[in-house]
Design a protein around this motif. Structure first.
Motif, PDB file in Angstrom:
ATOM      1  N   ARG A   1      -4.546  14.643   7.584  1.00 53.15           N
ATOM      2  CA  ARG A   1      -3.751  13.772   6.719  1.00 53.15           C
ATOM      3  C   ARG A   1      -4.458  12.444   6.466  1.00 53.15           C
ATOM      4  NH1 ARG A   1       1.533  13.852  10.175  1.00 53.15           N
ATOM      5  NH2 ARG A   1       2.405  12.440   8.594  1.00 53.15           N
ATOM      6  N   LEU A   2      -5.071  11.894   7.524  1.00 59.66           N
ATOM      7  CA  LEU A   2      -5.810  10.640   7.355  1.00 59.66           C
ATOM      8  C   LEU A   2      -7.038  10.847   6.482  1.00 59.66           C
ATOM      9  CD1 LEU A   2      -5.646   9.195  10.995  1.00 59.66           C
ATOM     10  CD2 LEU A   2      -4.239   8.548   9.025  1.00 59.66           C
ATOM     11  N   SER A   3      -7.681  12.004   6.603  1.00 60.17           N
ATOM     12  CA  SER A   3      -8.858  12.310   5.784  1.00 60.17           C
ATOM     13  C   SER A   3      -8.470  12.423   4.317  1.00 60.17           C
ATOM     14  CB  SER A   3      -9.516  13.608   6.265  1.00 60.17           C
ATOM     15  OG  SER A   3      -9.973  13.487   7.594  1.00 60.17           O
ATOM     16  N   ILE A   4      -7.339  13.040   4.038  1.00 60.14           N
ATOM     17  CA  ILE A   4      -6.851  13.137   2.654  1.00 60.14           C
ATOM     18  C   ILE A   4      -6.558  11.745   2.106  1.00 60.14           C
ATOM     19  CG2 ILE A   4      -4.924  13.935   1.216  1.00 60.14           C
ATOM     20  CD1 ILE A   4      -4.725  16.371   3.099  1.00 60.14           C
ATOM     21  N   MET A   5      -5.935  10.907   2.935  1.00 59.64           N
ATOM     22  CA  MET A   5      -5.654   9.522   2.536  1.00 59.64           C
ATOM     23  C   MET A   5      -6.940   8.803   2.144  1.00 59.64           C
ATOM     24  SD  MET A   5      -4.218   6.426   4.964  1.00 59.64           S
ATOM     25  CE  MET A   5      -5.754   6.446   5.917  1.00 59.64           C
TER      26      MET A   5
ATOM     27  N   ARG B   1       4.035   2.175   4.401  1.00 58.05           N
ATOM     28  CA  ARG B   1       5.010   1.964   3.322  1.00 58.05           C
ATOM     29  C   ARG B   1       4.471   0.995   2.274  1.00 58.05           C
ATOM     30  NH1 ARG B   1      10.402   1.289   7.181  1.00 58.05           N
ATOM     31  NH2 ARG B   1      10.343   3.409   8.053  1.00 58.05           N
ATOM     32  N   ILE B   2       3.829  -0.070   2.736  1.00 64.11           N
ATOM     33  CA  ILE B   2       3.221  -0.999   1.776  1.00 64.11           C
ATOM     34  C   ILE B   2       2.101  -0.303   1.021  1.00 64.11           C
ATOM     35  CG2 ILE B   2       1.976  -3.176   1.499  1.00 64.11           C
ATOM     36  CD1 ILE B   2       3.366  -4.245   3.892  1.00 64.11           C
ATOM     37  N   LEU B   3       1.329   0.527   1.719  1.00 63.65           N
ATOM     38  CA  LEU B   3       0.273   1.303   1.066  1.00 63.65           C
ATOM     39  C   LEU B   3       0.858   2.151  -0.049  1.00 63.65           C
ATOM     40  CD1 LEU B   3      -2.744   2.231   1.188  1.00 63.65           C
ATOM     41  CD2 LEU B   3      -1.977   4.085   2.689  1.00 63.65           C
ATOM     42  N   GLY B   4       1.974   2.818   0.240  1.00 65.12           N
ATOM     43  CA  GLY B   4       2.616   3.656  -0.773  1.00 65.12           C
ATOM     44  C   GLY B   4       3.098   2.863  -1.972  1.00 65.12           C
ATOM     45  N   VAL B   5       3.754   1.747  -1.710  1.00 63.58           N
ATOM     46  CA  VAL B   5       4.277   0.909  -2.797  1.00 63.58           C
ATOM     47  C   VAL B   5       3.140   0.379  -3.676  1.00 63.58           C
ATOM     48  CG1 VAL B   5       5.453  -1.271  -3.329  1.00 63.58           C
ATOM     49  CG2 VAL B   5       6.387   0.262  -1.582  1.00 63.58           C
ATOM     50  N   LEU B   6       2.077  -0.115  -3.045  1.00 63.56           N
ATOM     51  CA  LEU B   6       0.967  -0.676  -3.817  1.00 63.56           C
ATOM     52  C   LEU B   6       0.280   0.384  -4.679  1.00 63.56           C
ATOM     53  CD1 LEU B   6      -0.654  -3.127  -1.212  1.00 63.56           C
ATOM     54  CD2 LEU B   6       0.709  -3.711  -3.232  1.00 63.56           C
TER      55      LEU B   6
ATOM     56  N   GLY C   1       0.293   7.408  -3.538  1.00 65.14           N
ATOM     57  CA  GLY C   1       1.469   6.572  -3.308  1.00 65.14           C
ATOM     58  C   GLY C   1       2.590   7.351  -2.649  1.00 65.14           C
ATOM     59  N   LEU C   2       2.863   8.552  -3.162  1.00 66.22           N
ATOM     60  CA  LEU C   2       3.919   9.388  -2.586  1.00 66.22           C
ATOM     61  C   LEU C   2       3.493   9.940  -1.224  1.00 66.22           C
ATOM     62  CD1 LEU C   2       4.977  11.335  -5.815  1.00 66.22           C
ATOM     63  CD2 LEU C   2       6.160   9.409  -4.741  1.00 66.22           C
ATOM     64  N   PHE C   3       2.226  10.344  -1.129  1.00 64.70           N
ATOM     65  CA  PHE C   3       1.718  10.902   0.124  1.00 64.70           C
ATOM     66  C   PHE C   3       1.768   9.878   1.255  1.00 64.70           C
ATOM     67  CE2 PHE C   3      -1.977  11.838   2.922  1.00 64.70           C
ATOM     68  CZ  PHE C   3      -1.586  13.097   3.376  1.00 64.70           C
ATOM     69  N   SER C   4       1.585   8.612   0.914  1.00 67.25           N
ATOM     70  CA  SER C   4       1.558   7.559   1.933  1.00 67.25           C
ATOM     71  C   SER C   4       2.850   7.488   2.737  1.00 67.25           C
ATOM     72  CB  SER C   4       1.285   6.192   1.283  1.00 67.25           C
ATOM     73  OG  SER C   4      -0.003   6.154   0.705  1.00 67.25           O
ATOM     74  N   PHE C   5       3.971   7.819   2.093  1.00 70.49           N
ATOM     75  CA  PHE C   5       5.258   7.750   2.793  1.00 70.49           C
ATOM     76  C   PHE C   5       5.416   8.876   3.814  1.00 70.49           C
ATOM     77  CE2 PHE C   5       6.086   5.328  -1.088  1.00 70.49           C
ATOM     78  CZ  PHE C   5       6.654   4.180  -0.559  1.00 70.49           C
ATOM     79  N   THR C   6       4.496   9.855   3.791  1.00 76.34           N
ATOM     80  CA  THR C   6       4.547  10.944   4.773  1.00 76.34           C
ATOM     81  C   THR C   6       3.597  10.690   5.942  1.00 76.34           C
ATOM     82  OG1 THR C   6       2.735  12.302   3.829  1.00 76.34           O
ATOM     83  CG2 THR C   6       4.921  12.513   2.836  1.00 76.34           C
ATOM     84  N   LEU C   7       2.819   9.599   5.870  1.00 76.14           N
ATOM     85  CA  LEU C   7       1.844   9.296   6.910  1.00 76.14           C
ATOM     86  C   LEU C   7       2.548   8.805   8.178  1.00 76.14           C
ATOM     87  CD1 LEU C   7      -0.838   7.475   4.715  1.00 76.14           C
ATOM     88  CD2 LEU C   7      -1.085   9.719   5.812  1.00 76.14           C
ATOM     89  N   PRO C   8       1.891   8.908   9.328  1.00 79.12           N
ATOM     90  CA  PRO C   8       2.503   8.444  10.584  1.00 79.12           C
ATOM     91  C   PRO C   8       2.908   6.969  10.502  1.00 79.12           C
ATOM     92  CG  PRO C   8       0.508   9.708  11.023  1.00 79.12           C
ATOM     93  CD  PRO C   8       0.554   9.492   9.541  1.00 79.12           C
TER      94      PRO C   8
END
Length: 404
Positions: A5-9, A69-74, A177-184
């Motif tokens: 997941r971090l690699s995809i990010m 969450r901030i990552l996702g919003v930005l 942005g959407l994927f970020s909300f699924t991150l740890p």
């Protein structure tokens, strides 16, 4: 799996940046008929973003909200701004959105690191395996633009197809942005603590400038950003204008060499020391721009390819080794501030000056049929040589811990 997941990010984070930033100068010059000065203004938004980013991350992300969450919003905001950039048909209409985008994007560079570090037991051993996927993302973006969509082909550029890079990155931004909300979950670590603006900008580390060697290194770092800005701003328009096919794809060789020389950097630091490593990095800038000045799309194409491939030495041997040197010179209390100071000085002030200079020089050598690229490239070559000579004369050999 968290590592996946971090690699995809990381892949998406740098796919987005590489998907539009490399061809920005070519797009502005050919589609929006922007001048060199205007192109410099557009690229300098990166510097404004770098200056503002520590305030956003330090005053908001580190205190009040989870990093993911901030990552996702930005990135969701970035997706909307990318759509606006796709639709812009004049530079005046384009500039406010690219400025807004860079202010939103630059903080995410620190946020993806925060999310990654928050899930690692030993970042020194684990982070590199995650971060390399960012470089792969940048490479894939360039290869797609050149070899899958052919948006940087001569006729495609004339037809305005480079505009599609913004739409591609808007889609990638929306996904990330959407994927970020699924991150740890990565909660703020400084909640309740009082944060000073001076801490965020690294101003506490100004005391390091009392050390002559560090002062010479600091000023050299700012000055070498002028040649660096020429590469970011002019390399793709230059290659495209002189008729090099699949220019964006070929430029990904720079990222490949960056990975290779990153692996070799510890060997050079341990064997030759920080002074010679920094000098090699600066010398590479001189050689690169001489190759650009005298290379061409036909018999001397190899000179351009070598110039692109030198990116690993140019960047790693000066900027990355410089970060290591800064870490070694700073005591434990100001290590973070010292890195913030050098980042502010280079990506903030140095690049801001560099993009302005690059725009002015580019406008100075406009011809009826394009540009006098030889004269344009010889300027940063001479400038880098002057910085090299000054550094050679003023920076004294010293032993510092450069364990990497």
């Amino acid at each position: 799996m968290i590592t996946t997941r971090l690699s995809i990010m990381m892949f998406l984070q740098f796919f987005i940046w590489g998907g539009w930033f490399v061809t920005l100068g070519t797009f502005l010059a050919n589609t929006l008929n922007a001048s060199g000065g205007q192109i410099g203004m557009a690229f300098s938004t990166q510097s404004w973003g770098a200056i503002i980013a520590p305030l956003i991350v330090g005053l908001i992300a580190d205190k009040y909200f989870n990093a993911e969450r901030i990552l996702g919003v930005l990135h969701l905001i970035g997706a909307a701004l990318m759509v606006m950039l796709y639709q812009a048909d004049t530079f005046t209409g384009f500039y406010p959105y690219v400025l807004g985008y860079m202010i939103a994007y630059m903080p995410t560079l620190a946020l993806v690191n925060s999310v990654s570090f928050g899930q690692m037991a030993d970042p020194s051993k684990e982070f590199g395996k995650i971060r390399v996927w960012g470089t792969i993302g940048w490479i894939v973006a360039g290869l797609m633009i050149s070899y899958v969509f052919s948006w940087d082909a001569k006729q495609a550029i004339a037809d305005g197809m480079l505009r599609n890079t913004f739409l591609l990155c808007a889609i990638a931004s929306l996904i990330l942005g959407l994927f970020s909300f699924t991150l740890p979950a990565t909660p703020p670590k400084a909640a309740g603590e009082k944060t000073r603006v001076g801490d965020l900008l690294g101003l506490d580390a100004l005391a390091l400038l009392k050390d002559r060697n560090f002062l010479v290194f600091f000023l050299s770092s700012v000055m070498i950003c002028i040649p660096l800005a020429f590469y970011y701003q002019n390399a793709n328009p230059f290659l495209t204008e002189i008729g090099v096919e699949n220019a964006t794809g070929k430029m990904t060789l720079g990222q490949v060499s960056e990975v290779l020389f990153m692996l070799l950097l510890p060997v050079f630091l341990n064997r030759f020391g920080i002074r010679l490593t920094l000098l090699i990095g600066m010398a590479a800038w001189v050689v690169r721009y001489i190759l650009f000045a005298y290379g061409g799309p036909d018999d001397t194409l190899f000179m351009l390819i070598i110039g692109i491939a030198l990116h690993g030495i140019c960047y790693d041997f000066f900027f990355v080794s410089g970060q290591i040197y800064t870490n070694a010179k700073a005591n434990e209390r100001i290590k973070s501030s010292a890195q913030g100071l050098i980042t502010l000085a280079t990506y903030g002030v140095g690049m801001l000056i560099g993009f302005w200079v690059a725009g002015q020089i580019t406008d100075e050598y406009v011809l009826n049929t394009g540009h006098n690229w030889q004269a344009i490239w010889l300027f940063p070559a001479a400038f880098a040589f002057a910085v090299l000579v000054a550094f050679l004369l003023l920076f004294k050999a010293e032993k510092v811990s450069t364990d990497v």
